[in-house]
Design a protein around this motif. Sequence first.
Motif, short mmCIF file in Angstrom:
data_model
loop_
_atom_site.label_atom_id
_atom_site.label_comp_id
_atom_site.label_asym_id
_atom_site.label_seq_id
_atom_site.Cartn_x
_atom_site.Cartn_y
_atom_site.Cartn_z
N LEU A 11 -9.84 -9.95 -18.98
CA LEU A 11 -10.25 -9.86 -17.58
C LEU A 11 -9.47 -8.75 -16.90
CD1 LEU A 11 -11.68 -11.04 -15.05
CD2 LEU A 11 -9.72 -12.59 -14.83
N THR A 91 -19.15 -5.53 -17.50
CA THR A 91 -18.91 -6.88 -18.00
C THR A 91 -19.93 -7.23 -19.06
OG1 THR A 91 -17.91 -7.64 -15.94
CG2 THR A 91 -18.87 -9.32 -17.38
N GLN A 118 -14.99 -10.57 -25.36
CA GLN A 118 -15.47 -10.58 -23.98
C GLN A 118 -14.66 -9.63 -23.10
OE1 GLN A 118 -18.08 -12.51 -22.46
NE2 GLN A 118 -17.65 -11.17 -20.73
N THR A 120 -14.50 -8.77 -19.03
CA THR A 120 -14.95 -9.17 -17.71
C THR A 120 -14.25 -8.31 -16.67
OG1 THR A 120 -15.29 -11.45 -18.46
CG2 THR A 120 -15.19 -11.06 -16.08
N SER A 122 -13.79 -7.84 -12.70
CA SER A 122 -13.99 -8.51 -11.42
C SER A 122 -14.01 -7.50 -10.29
CB SER A 122 -12.90 -9.54 -11.20
OG SER A 122 -11.63 -8.90 -11.11
#
Length: 123
Positions: A11, A91, A118, A120, A122
């Motif tokens: 993230l 993402t 993954q 991601t 934000s």
Amino acid sequence: QVQLVESGGGLVQDGGSLRLSCAASGRTFSIYLMGWFRQAPGKEREFVAAVRRSVGITYYADSVKGRFTISRDNAKNTVYLQMNSLKPEDTAVYYCAAGPYGYSQNPELYDYWGQGTQVTVSS
């Protein structure tokens, strides 16, 4: 057979950076091209970048040119994807791929795939 293992996802905030790694093992001598693809929820898998394993020539999707850099370390049988200036639209699950054919953005021409990592971003 060739096995691919990705790492480095996570993230990050809008504008941040991440580096993905893909380690290859097995019959790596058969690999001509290594690439990265990504797939966001509800979307098709799309090409991100690729590198010719022997000479290091690189290819990029227009959406990532100037922000992402693909590189390889043949001694370690590893390919990297440095991602800078990340945007929320980046993402996705990122997949490493490898194959014996020349440059292509068609995932069907890549014989080997990693499990995905993954990423991601934000806002």
